[in-house]
Motif scaffolding. Structure first.
Motif, PDB file in Angstrom:
ATOM      1  N   GLU A 123       0.825  -1.208   0.000  1.00 12.65           N
ATOM      2  CA  GLU A 123       0.000   0.000   0.000  1.00 12.65           C
ATOM      3  C   GLU A 123       0.860   1.260   0.000  1.00 12.65           C
ATOM      4  N   MET A 124       1.975   1.241   0.725  1.00 12.46           N
ATOM      5  CA  MET A 124       2.885   2.385   0.691  1.00 12.46           C
ATOM      6  C   MET A 124       3.490   2.549  -0.697  1.00 12.46           C
ATOM      7  N   GLU A 125       3.787   1.440  -1.353  1.00  6.86           N
ATOM      8  CA  GLU A 125       4.315   1.494  -2.723  1.00  6.86           C
ATOM      9  C   GLU A 125       3.290   2.113  -3.668  1.00  6.86           C
ATOM     10  N   ARG A 126       2.040   1.699  -3.510  1.00  6.70           N
ATOM     11  CA  ARG A 126       0.958   2.261  -4.334  1.00  6.70           C
ATOM     12  C   ARG A 126       0.787   3.754  -4.056  1.00  6.70           C
ATOM     13  N   PHE A 127       0.819   4.133  -2.787  1.00  2.02           N
ATOM     14  CA  PHE A 127       0.667   5.535  -2.402  1.00  2.02           C
ATOM     15  C   PHE A 127       1.752   6.394  -3.036  1.00  2.02           C
ATOM     16  N   THR A 128       3.013   5.958  -2.934  1.00  2.00           N
ATOM     17  CA  THR A 128       4.095   6.762  -3.506  1.00  2.00           C
ATOM     18  C   THR A 128       4.050   6.765  -5.034  1.00  2.00           C
ATOM     19  N   ASP A 129       3.541   5.689  -5.640  1.00  2.00           N
ATOM     20  CA  ASP A 129       3.366   5.677  -7.104  1.00  2.00           C
ATOM     21  C   ASP A 129       2.441   6.811  -7.542  1.00  2.00           C
ATOM     22  N   TYR A 130       1.282   6.899  -6.892  1.00  2.00           N
ATOM     23  CA  TYR A 130       0.307   7.917  -7.291  1.00  2.00           C
ATOM     24  C   TYR A 130       0.757   9.319  -6.887  1.00  2.00           C
ATOM     25  N   LEU A 131       1.421   9.423  -5.756  1.00  2.00           N
ATOM     26  CA  LEU A 131       1.947  10.719  -5.353  1.00  2.00           C
ATOM     27  C   LEU A 131       2.972  11.210  -6.380  1.00  2.00           C
ATOM     28  N   ALA A 132       3.801  10.292  -6.860  1.00  2.00           N
ATOM     29  CA  ALA A 132       4.790  10.654  -7.877  1.00  2.00           C
ATOM     30  C   ALA A 132       4.111  11.124  -9.165  1.00  2.00           C
ATOM     31  N   ARG A 133       3.023  10.490  -9.554  1.00  2.00           N
ATOM     32  CA  ARG A 133       2.309  10.904 -10.767  1.00  2.00           C
ATOM     33  C   ARG A 133       1.862  12.365 -10.669  1.00  2.00           C
TER      34      ARG A 133
END
Length: 208
Positions: A123-133
């Motif tokens: 979930e943290m990986e997903r969160f940082t993925d979208y934050l990066a976008r």
């Protein structure tokens, strides 16, 4: 542009009344008494935009604004909590820390991720993925010199949030933009939500 403003708001109209949106703090949980439309107009006049509704997926998750795929519906605390309460495995360390999947919030994910919970780390990986976008979009559009992040990101810290986030942004943003873009935690740390709420309250009092 020098400023981008995201506004959390709720429809506070009574039954049978036309919609009336009010600004909220703490991820949309605490009302302020400030009319959201008036506040948005004031911020727009000051040069602000609504970054929370940049699309990062298509069609994507439904956002509180009625659209789908908005940045806020992936990285906003309230939206993420709603997702977590739907998808957290009952037997996970994340669920245990929250007292059940129906009570999971981002802070439980951060705690469990630090302890090595596979679900929380994904979930943290997903969160940082979208934050990066979202940050990459802002990088190309505004070419900022710094992005300051608070609340969830501050709680997650360098290992879980800032280091992977910076790497993801560098991988997708042209080097001439990325080389001078700093992504840093808010200096106020855990005090940021409380102080933000206090500023809104003082602003409302000053306008009366």
């Amino acid at each position: 542009a020098n400023l981008v403003v995201a506004i959390d708001a709720r429809d506070v109209a009574g039954e049978g009344e036309p919609s009336r949106w009010e600004v909220c703090t703490h991820g949309g949980r605490r009302p302020t008494g400030i009319d959201a439309v008036d506040w948005a107009a004031r911020m727009a006049a000051a040069g602000a935009g609504e970054v929370g509704h940049i699309p990062v997926e298509w069609p994507g998750e439904t956002c509180g604004c009625g659209m789908r795929g908005c940045f806020e519906s992936y990285v906003g605390g309230r939206s993420w909590a709603a997702r977590l309460q739907r998808v957290t495995p009952p037997g996970s360390d994340t669920a245990r820390r929250a007292g059940g999947p129906e009570h999971v919030r981002p802070e439980h994910v951060v705690e469990a991720a630090r302890a090595g919970c596979a679900f929380a780390r994904s979930e943290m990986e997903r969160f940082t993925d979208y934050l990066a976008r979202g940050i990459v979009t802002l990088g190309f559009l505004l070419d900022p010199s710094i992005v300051v992040l608070g609340t969830i990101c501050v709680a997650a810290g360098e290992e879980l949030c800032f280091a992977p986030l910076r790497a993801k942004v560098r991988a997708r943003l042209w080097s001439n933009f990325a080389q001078h873009l700093a992504i840093e935690p808010a200096a106020l740390g855990d005090e940021l939500p409380a102080r933000a709420g206090l500023c809104v309250a003082l602003e409302a009092l000053a306008e009366r």
